[in-house]
Design an enzyme around this catalytic site. Sequence first.
Site, PDB file in Angstrom:
ATOM      1  N   ARG A 226      50.648  80.389   7.644  1.00  0.00           N
ATOM      2  CA  ARG A 226      49.841  81.490   8.193  1.00  0.00           C
ATOM      3  C   ARG A 226      50.592  82.624   9.166  1.00  0.00           C
ATOM      4  NH1 ARG A 226      46.895  79.908   4.678  1.00  0.00           N
ATOM      5  NH2 ARG A 226      44.591  79.503   5.116  1.00  0.00           N
ATOM      6  N   HIS A 274      50.151  86.654  -0.629  1.00  0.00           N
ATOM      7  CA  HIS A 274      49.768  85.793  -0.307  1.00  0.00           C
ATOM      8  C   HIS A 274      48.963  85.349  -1.455  1.00  0.00           C
ATOM      9  CE1 HIS A 274      46.907  83.848   3.416  1.00  0.00           C
ATOM     10  NE2 HIS A 274      46.389  83.155   2.187  1.00  0.00           N
TER      11      HIS A 274
END
Length: 311
Positions: A226, A274
């Site tokens: 993350r 992502h």
Amino acid sequence: MAPCTFLYKSDPARGRLWAEVFRQQLPQVDFRIWPDVGDAAQVRFIAAWEPPPDLATAFPNLEVLFSSGAGVDQFDLAALPPTLPLVRMVEPGIIRGMVEYVSHAVLDLHRDRPQYRRQQQAGRWQPLPVVPAHQRRVGVLGLGSLGQAVLARLVDFGFDCAGWSRSAHTLPGVQCHAGPDGLARFLARTDILVCLLPLTEATRGMLNAQLFAQLPRGAQLVHVGRGPQLVQADLLAALDSGQLAEAVLDVTDPEPLPADHALWRHPQVQITPHIASMTQPQSAAEVVIDNLRRWQAGEPMTGLVDRIKGY
């Protein structure tokens, strides 16, 4: 399963694919896509990337909240009803995608492809020494389902593999380290570091100057955890000093980065938006349906989140 309402609050296009799977496998369930809630009192299950506000008040009979993604760091756990089960997505499509992405990134770094791309841009033909896979030490931070699957594939390539997690694990062909005492040993033997940790308060900012300094000089980073786990200024400093040689980033903070951010233009950084791993609608819906049946039967659900650990 008794008639009830299942509410989906995420990408509507994916939701329509979920709806078809539910129609075929659980036709007695009234599957609805946000904001078409219907009778909120009939909603017993919700799948969401970000849940509706005031869950306890708005949906008084809610039994389970499912995350539509592999992580739950986007949820404010303190704002959720304390006894409401929260289940993260654990499905084959996510695992396969992550194994593909990390394997590609590690092999790319291992075979010096970033340097060859820079040499091509400069019009320079210069072979580099080839390091055998068994001499390349790869380390994975995080030994959940994704980390274990990635390591299994890297072991198959012949890499010298290690893993680290908070608790002890035993994996075939992998040197497993655990806890704060094991982290330093793990980092000292890692040439290519892969971050697959969940985002918690303990992992926020973990990829920082102190951690980079414990890696061998010239180590390389693949970050697929993350964005907030990485201290970006520390990464840039480590790259510029030579402590790190390359970085592959699939996650950033924020997403996307500002157009003028230095990471976009750094010659030793590769960025993807992502996309390392995404849920596949068909298999994701089937995993949720299996968990619904488990819930009805009083069996443990796959991916049930430990609120204390945060994952």
